[in-house]
Design an enzyme around this catalytic site. Structure first.
Site: not given
Length: 762
Positions: A89, A178, A418
């Protein structure tokens, strides 16, 4: 260029904050991830520069529908594309943009960290291979050649490396946590600073460092808002819940499925399970597999970039203890081994969202057995099977057709790396940017986060600008920027006092300003210097003394000199007039703004001499005459009590004062006696006589019974009346500035260049 048409919500009016007429705006447009999660793509425009952050696909949409709204941008005008990390994404739209749009026609470059580039090549190739296995060609956006070409054109950068893209545009990558290689970018455009976080984590896990706080405060923070206002359990609690859940599933004889991405979350869970199995011998007969060839190939990348991981991993590698050489977690090369294995098993399989791949196949095979369990370990995007499962439906749709009853248990324990609300809120406050732009979050979550942040700042009595733009909705911000000038070189050797003037050469480059001594120009800027000497021939038809008289009448004073045998006149230290012959002269000066102005005025004076009536009078021949003149003479032995004459400048000041206050007087002078004169001859002037000499240049102003004494030497005013004193001082100041000759009021840039010195040519 392949183009497509897509309908979307109408664009809202442009939002302008802190308007300023001379400040160019900053424009931020989300082509994806605006009030949604997926297809991240952010366009930043300022002062003619255009930067795109991320270019992802939406995992829930097929084919062209997965792309960002790329038709909103002329890609040939993009200066740089910055990719924060390798996830689908955020990066999977890059081959399409680089190879199938007019991005190739421009001069833009693509940047990502070294680790991201290494894994990007693997993940994109794997995506192409998966799509090639499908019979539906409509979903294929690019092929292996496109991926290879995009990979080769990408520029790899290091963390904390200052990258100058073009004049006025630069950026610096910082650790984002992350996943391996993830970075946030501090972008600077013409002095305006924007921090784009991408996906980031402030929680240190088993192998990654946490997201950094850049040392520079940005003007704008573009920040993810994935979890909104949710607060997640702490790390230790999550790990205990996760391992207990896995243990319970296998102890009841079930099969445990964990859909994972091939990189990031998968490696973290493998480290955790390998450690847990090592500490629990009763589980060591239960196999643990990662069912991804891409996972296996990526382990070589992880071992290569150990230096970017946290201290725990680096120290283990220093002891030659490789944590990625798993003892109990094994690679499942062939799925048939699962079919042969009848007992409990743990399988980590891709794809993460279970829309396709082995994770979807195993879900359909195991869904009907209540002993089995699915653990969703990452964030689930709306529209994917992972998000559907969290609703615990009675049936799931099979890719083979029909519905399958769902009896398998479903639990969510997020290791998605996150930030939750507590971490995100603290990070935003530590960054301290006046403008916050929330992206990469669902509209409802984003709205609640914005409200919570405003409440947090309100309790502290602070104001914050928080924006939540939708896709294709331009956000325009205008800043009142102060232009700072840096003094360098010789000018910076001594710290100037407050209020003191600093003179130098102002150099403007890439929207920044530098002040330096002209002598330092070459050393600090690489620029050269040149000298331009202007010369203008002028015809003359009068005597040299007449020319001097006219120049003195205009400028007050001129400097006489010689250049060899030639007479010269210098005006205001800027222009030199050289007599070439009795009929010709030459103006010479070093070109500059001030010198050119003085040369123009001097040329006008010289060209008007012949037509001036004063010239006719000055050049007329003297004539003998016999008529008598009456000349009053004072006898030498008779002392004079009359006031001595004033200079021309002082006479003009007197006339100026008389025009404002009427007739002026001067201190009375008493004639000395014969005896006093004899004493003065023998012993010199007395103190009283010196005081009287000073009184000779003094004027007395009388008005309404009050007196003011004006000293023409010091230009000081003494008066018992404060009002009269102030009025006389004001008039005297005007008079002095008015009657002062030009040569004393303004000086040119000098004649240095005509003596071999250099001046800058702008």
């Amino acid at each position: 260029m392949h183009r497509r048409t897509r309908r979307h919500a109408p664009v809202a009016p442009v939002q302008v904050l802190n308007p300023s007429a001379d400040a160019p705006p900053l424009k931020i447009t989300m082509l994806g991830a605006g009030q949604e999660v997926g297809r991240s793509c952010c366009v930043i425009e300022h002062r003619g520069k255009k930067v795109v952050c991320d270019a992802g696909l939406h995992p829930a949409h097929p084919g062209m529908g997965a792309l960002p709204f790329i038709d909103e941008v002329d890609w040939s005008t993009v200066d740089a594309i910055l990719v924060t990390h390798f996830h689908v994404d955020h990066a999977a739209g890059l081959p399409y943009i680089m190879e199938k749009t007019n991005f190739r026609d421009g001069h833009g470059k693509v940047y990502m960290t070294h680790a991201t580039k290494a894994i990007y090549g693997l993940t994109m190739m794997d995506t192409v291979r998966i799509n090639d296995q499908s019979s539906d060609n409509s979903g294929r956006l690019y092929d292996e050649a496109d991926v290879q070409a995009s990979w080769q054109s990408t520029i790899a950068v290091d963390y904390h490396q200052d990258i100058v893209v073009s004049g006025g545009l630069r950026f610096t990558p910082y650790h984002a946590g992350h996943v391996l290689g993830a970075s946030m970018f501090l972008i600077e455009i013409a002095g305006l600073k924007i921090l784009y976080t991408g996906d980031y984590s402030r929680e240190e896990d088993r192998h990654l460092v946490i997201a950094e706080i850049p040392p520079v405060r940005p003007d704008v923070l573009i920040c993810e808002s994935t979890f909104g206002v949710h607060t997640l359990p702490d790390r230790k609690e999550k790990e205990e819940q996760f391992t207990a859940l896995v243990s319970n599933i296998v102890k009841r004889g079930g099969k445990c499925l964990m859909p994972i991405p091939s990189f990031g979350n998968g490696q973290e869970l493998a480290l955790l399970l390998d450690e847990y199995w090592n500490d629990h011998p009763e589980l060591q007969n239960v196999p643990v597999y990662f069912a991804s060839g891409l996972f296996q190939r990526g382990m070589r990348v992880y071992k290569t970039y150990v230096h970017t991981m946290n201290a725990n991993i680096r120290s283990r590698f220093a002891r030659r203890d490789n944590p990625f050489d798993f003892k109990y977690v094994k690679w499942l090369k062939d799925r048939r081994r699962l079919e042969e294995h009848r007992g409990p098993v743990v399988v980590m399989a891709s794809a993460q969202f279970m829309s396709f791949g082995l994770s979807r196949e195993l879900l359909e095979d195991w869904a009907a057995d209540p002993k089995n369990g699915v653990i969703v370990t990452g964030y689930s995007i709306e529209g994917t099977m992972a998000r559907t499962l969290l609703g615990e439906p009675d049936h799931i749709e099979s890719l083979r057709g029909g519905n399958i009853p769902r009896r398998i248990t479903v639990k969510e324990i997020s290791f998605g790396a996150h930030v939750d609300y507590a971490q995100n809120s603290k990070f935003i406050q530590e960054i301290g940017a006046p403008h916050i732009v929330l992206v990469h979050g669902e509209a409802s979550q984003m709205g609640r986060l914005r409200a919570a942040l405003r409440d947090t700042y309100a309790t502290k009595g602070q104001e914050i600008n928080i924006h939540t733009p939708r896709n294709c909705e331009p956000l325009t911000l205008t800043f009142r920027q102060e232009r700072a000038v840096k003094a360098i070189g010789t000018l910076a050797e001594d710290r100037p006092e407050h209020g003191k003037q600093v003179k130098g050469m102002l150099v403007s480059k890439d929207f920044s300003y530098t002040l330096l001594d002209p002598k330092d120009l070459k050393d600090f800027t690489g620029l050269g210097t040149s000298t331009i000497t202007q010369k203008q021939a002028v015809p003359i038809g009068v005597d040299w003394a007449v020319i001097r008289w006219h120049l003195e009448g205009m400028y007050g004073e001129v400097e006489e000199g010689k250049e060899g045998e030639r007479e010269t006149l210098t005006v205001m230290n800027a222009v030199r007039l050289v007599q070439l012959s009795s009929t010709a002269a030459e103006l010479q000066w070093s070109s500059s703004t001030s010198n050119d102005m003085i040369a123009d005025s001097a040329l006008a004076v010289l060209l008007s001499i012949d037509a001036s009536p004063a010239t006719v009078k000055l050049t007329a021949n003297p004539h003998p005459h016999s008529h008598s003149h009456s000349h009053p003479h004072s006898h030498p032995s008779e002392p004079s009590t009359k006031d001595p004459p004033l200079s021309a400048e002082h006479e003009r000041i007197q006339l100026f004062l008389e025009a404002h206050f009427g007739a002026l007087s001067r201190p009375a002078k008493v004639a000395p006696t014969t005896a006093e004169e004899d004493d003065a001859d023998l012993y010199g002037a007395t103190g009283e006589e010196e005081d009287e000499d000073e009184d000779l240049l003094t004027l007395i102003v009388e008005l309404d019974g009050a007196k003011a004494r004006v000293d023409l030497i010091s230009m000081k005013v003494e008066s018992e009346s404060e009002d009269l004193g102030r009025r006389v001082e004001a008039v005297l100041e005007m008079a002095a500035s008015t009657v002062k000759p030009l040569s004393l009021t303004f000086m040119g840039g000098g004649l240095g260049s005509m003596k071999g010195e250099e001046v800058l040519v702008a």
